[in-house]
Motif scaffolding. Sequence first.
Motif, PDB file in Angstrom:
ATOM      1  N   ASP A 114       0.830  -1.215  -0.107  1.00 33.23           N
ATOM      2  CA  ASP A 114      -0.005  -0.027  -0.093  1.00 33.23           C
ATOM      3  C   ASP A 114       0.869   1.180   0.013  1.00 33.23           C
ATOM      4  OD1 ASP A 114      -2.033  -1.665   0.134  1.00 33.23           O
ATOM      5  OD2 ASP A 114      -2.485  -1.537   2.356  1.00 33.23           O
ATOM      6  N   TRP A 115       0.665   2.270  -1.107  1.00 33.89           N
ATOM      7  CA  TRP A 115       1.559   3.168  -1.098  1.00 33.89           C
ATOM      8  C   TRP A 115       0.993   4.520  -0.395  1.00 33.89           C
ATOM      9  CZ3 TRP A 115       6.231   2.669  -2.255  1.00 33.89           C
ATOM     10  CH2 TRP A 115       6.703   1.219  -3.123  1.00 33.89           C
ATOM     11  N   THR A 116       1.962   5.335   0.151  1.00 30.96           N
ATOM     12  CA  THR A 116       1.673   6.569   0.688  1.00 30.96           C
ATOM     13  C   THR A 116       2.505   7.575   0.090  1.00 30.96           C
ATOM     14  OG1 THR A 116       0.472   5.497   2.559  1.00 30.96           O
ATOM     15  CG2 THR A 116       1.281   8.052   2.709  1.00 30.96           C
ATOM     16  N   ILE A 117       2.082   8.754  -0.156  1.00 29.54           N
ATOM     17  CA  ILE A 117       3.030  10.100  -0.307  1.00 29.54           C
ATOM     18  C   ILE A 117       3.150  10.824   0.753  1.00 29.54           C
ATOM     19  CG2 ILE A 117       3.374  12.047  -1.954  1.00 29.54           C
ATOM     20  CD1 ILE A 117       1.277  10.597  -4.124  1.00 29.54           C
ATOM     21  N   LEU A 118       4.480  10.975   1.237  1.00 36.09           N
ATOM     22  CA  LEU A 118       4.562  11.973   2.377  1.00 36.09           C
ATOM     23  C   LEU A 118       4.536  13.279   1.982  1.00 36.09           C
ATOM     24  CD1 LEU A 118       7.565   9.962   4.324  1.00 36.09           C
ATOM     25  CD2 LEU A 118       5.037   9.527   4.346  1.00 36.09           C
ATOM     26  N   GLY A 119       5.281  13.732   0.877  1.00 35.62           N
ATOM     27  CA  GLY A 119       5.609  14.966   0.585  1.00 35.62           C
ATOM     28  C   GLY A 119       6.851  15.347  -0.380  1.00 35.62           C
ATOM     29  N   PRO A 179      14.837   2.418  10.283  1.00 35.07           N
ATOM     30  CA  PRO A 179      15.374   1.562  11.376  1.00 35.07           C
ATOM     31  C   PRO A 179      14.408   0.288  11.571  1.00 35.07           C
ATOM     32  CG  PRO A 179      15.106   3.680  11.956  1.00 35.07           C
ATOM     33  CD  PRO A 179      14.437   3.924  10.610  1.00 35.07           C
ATOM     34  N   ASP A 180      15.035  -0.479  12.076  1.00 33.90           N
ATOM     35  CA  ASP A 180      14.305  -1.867  12.064  1.00 33.90           C
ATOM     36  C   ASP A 180      12.898  -1.795  12.816  1.00 33.90           C
ATOM     37  OD1 ASP A 180      15.854  -3.622  10.459  1.00 33.90           O
ATOM     38  OD2 ASP A 180      16.689  -4.777  12.157  1.00 33.90           O
ATOM     39  N   ARG A 181      12.973  -1.015  13.956  1.00 31.82           N
ATOM     40  CA  ARG A 181      11.491  -0.843  14.833  1.00 31.82           C
ATOM     41  C   ARG A 181      10.484  -0.277  13.798  1.00 31.82           C
ATOM     42  NH1 ARG A 181      14.619   3.744  15.867  1.00 31.82           N
ATOM     43  NH2 ARG A 181      13.193   5.847  16.319  1.00 31.82           N
ATOM     44  N   ILE A 182      10.738   0.543  12.683  1.00 32.74           N
ATOM     45  CA  ILE A 182       9.953   1.108  11.872  1.00 32.74           C
ATOM     46  C   ILE A 182       9.728   0.232  10.607  1.00 32.74           C
ATOM     47  CG2 ILE A 182       9.218   2.996  10.370  1.00 32.74           C
ATOM     48  CD1 ILE A 182       8.975   3.517  13.240  1.00 32.74           C
ATOM     49  N   ALA A 183      10.810  -0.444  10.013  1.00 32.44           N
ATOM     50  CA  ALA A 183      10.905  -1.266   9.046  1.00 32.44           C
ATOM     51  C   ALA A 183      10.223  -2.286   8.994  1.00 32.44           C
ATOM     52  CB  ALA A 183      12.358  -1.407   8.402  1.00 32.44           C
ATOM     53  N   VAL A 214       5.735   5.743   8.911  1.00 37.75           N
ATOM     54  CA  VAL A 214       6.612   7.192   8.852  1.00 37.75           C
ATOM     55  C   VAL A 214       5.368   8.325   8.419  1.00 37.75           C
ATOM     56  CG1 VAL A 214       8.232   7.955   7.200  1.00 37.75           C
ATOM     57  CG2 VAL A 214       8.440   5.558   7.880  1.00 37.75           C
ATOM     58  N   ALA A 215       5.469   9.529   9.191  1.00 38.83           N
ATOM     59  CA  ALA A 215       4.501  10.413   8.970  1.00 38.83           C
ATOM     60  C   ALA A 215       4.824  11.383   7.922  1.00 38.83           C
ATOM     61  CB  ALA A 215       4.126  11.044  10.526  1.00 38.83           C
ATOM     62  N   ASP A 216       5.729  12.082   7.961  1.00 37.87           N
ATOM     63  CA  ASP A 216       5.942  13.171   7.247  1.00 37.87           C
ATOM     64  C   ASP A 216       7.398  13.522   6.696  1.00 37.87           C
ATOM     65  OD1 ASP A 216       5.173  15.698   6.010  1.00 37.87           O
ATOM     66  OD2 ASP A 216       4.754  16.659   7.689  1.00 37.87           O
ATOM     67  N   VAL A 217       7.620  14.427   6.136  1.00 39.90           N
ATOM     68  CA  VAL A 217       9.302  14.933   5.628  1.00 39.90           C
ATOM     69  C   VAL A 217       9.098  16.432   5.942  1.00 39.90           C
ATOM     70  CG1 VAL A 217       8.601  14.943   3.305  1.00 39.90           C
ATOM     71  CG2 VAL A 217      10.925  14.840   3.942  1.00 39.90           C
ATOM     72  N   GLU A 218      10.103  16.978   6.475  1.00 38.93           N
ATOM     73  CA  GLU A 218      10.370  18.565   6.613  1.00 38.93           C
ATOM     74  C   GLU A 218      11.610  18.972   6.082  1.00 38.93           C
ATOM     75  OE1 GLU A 218       7.870  20.447   7.392  1.00 38.93           O
ATOM     76  OE2 GLU A 218       6.446  19.048   8.181  1.00 38.93           O
ATOM     77  N   SER A 219      11.832  19.939   5.605  1.00 41.44           N
ATOM     78  CA  SER A 219      13.040  20.370   4.827  1.00 41.44           C
ATOM     79  C   SER A 219      13.563  21.476   5.699  1.00 41.44           C
ATOM     80  CB  SER A 219      13.042  20.835   3.545  1.00 41.44           C
ATOM     81  OG  SER A 219      12.847  19.732   2.722  1.00 41.44           O
ATOM     82  N   ASP A 220      14.891  21.709   6.140  1.00 40.62           N
ATOM     83  CA  ASP A 220      15.495  22.811   6.650  1.00 40.62           C
ATOM     84  C   ASP A 220      16.539  23.161   5.721  1.00 40.62           C
ATOM     85  OD1 ASP A 220      16.349  24.718   8.490  1.00 40.62           O
ATOM     86  OD2 ASP A 220      17.497  22.991   9.676  1.00 40.62           O
ATOM     87  N   ILE A 276      10.122  12.079   9.754  1.00 46.73           N
ATOM     88  CA  ILE A 276       9.481  11.886  11.076  1.00 46.73           C
ATOM     89  C   ILE A 276       8.557  10.807  11.171  1.00 46.73           C
ATOM     90  CG2 ILE A 276      10.088  14.081  12.101  1.00 46.73           C
ATOM     91  CD1 ILE A 276       7.381  15.050  11.553  1.00 46.73           C
ATOM     92  N   GLY A 277       8.250  10.050  12.321  1.00 46.44           N
ATOM     93  CA  GLY A 277       7.370   8.974  12.412  1.00 46.44           C
ATOM     94  C   GLY A 277       7.034   8.719  13.706  1.00 46.44           C
ATOM     95  N   SER A 278       6.339   7.481  13.798  1.00 45.60           N
ATOM     96  CA  SER A 278       5.844   7.001  15.071  1.00 45.60           C
ATOM     97  C   SER A 278       7.185   6.468  16.054  1.00 45.60           C
ATOM     98  CB  SER A 278       4.962   5.757  15.078  1.00 45.60           C
ATOM     99  OG  SER A 278       5.684   4.967  14.349  1.00 45.60           O
TER     100      SER A 278
END
Length: 296
Positions: free
Chosen positions: A164-169, A241-245, A254-260, A268-270
């Motif tokens: 199942d695919w999701t686009i973060l940004g 990381p394995d705890r997410i993967a 995985v929730a979002d991507v932010e740029s600096d 960023i994610g859970s």
Amino acid sequence: MIDATDDEDIEELYGAWEPTLYAAAMADDRYFALLVGGPRWDDPYTIILTRDAEAQTFSRLDVQRELRDIRVVPRADDVEPSYVTLSLNGDIYVISPKGAEHSVIPGTQAESDDAPEILFTSILPVGDQWLVAGGEGFLKLGKDKSWQDVSPSLPTEYPYKVPDWTILGTNQNGDIFIVGTQAANARHFNLYPGHPLYREDMSEEEEFELQKKLYAEMDSYPRLKTLFTGRPGAWKQQALPDRIARSLSAYSYVADVESDGPEADYVIGSDGLVMKGSPQAGFTDISSIADRDGRI
């Protein structure tokens, strides 16, 4: 027979509608849009609100669809923004100062009730087309009647489903971040005639106990998540990381991507996930131990 002629009568019969904020998109300090909705007396319903903070005005469009994502359409700096939004079943609405345009993705339940069920999650403007993501391996780029599959290569091994695919940004360089999630396929764990473990002479108790064991086995398989960056046709897999993967929890994500700036992106994610890096150099997990140990 009860004749409910207006919303007040219906609310008295079925209770008040309790909408949820589904998604939001901010064009700049002046303009933003919201999706507010939820099942309304068993029917899908969403309100699209667009806001002009300077003029102190809201514009509203009500649709009988479950909308799931909204994004800002690229524009010239001095033009009032347009937004594109996607329904759970494949409707696309473009909301502009001139009004709303509706289209459907071919081969989806937005076009025909007989189409396979695909639950859509996200949409992103890419040039003059839309990148759309959803379940059952759906990641396509297109517009109107012309669409092409642009999903990266991701093997599907037993007993998993297609992703199942999701686009973060996107980041400031225009790199797109997408996530594929693979769960164990329930079809392999449902006891039915033809299943290797099924017997016609099984008692109801035997069948119940065996089905319970099969479901327990299914729950023992982790949910696989894979992060890709890039553009359609040029995806690059990034390590998680394995705890997410490979998490047993259904709530790991995985929730979002932010740029600096153009050289530093944050994923960023859970579970306290914070990764810093770039699509070119890769990402490093900078989550603190306190973040991970303090999770609930």
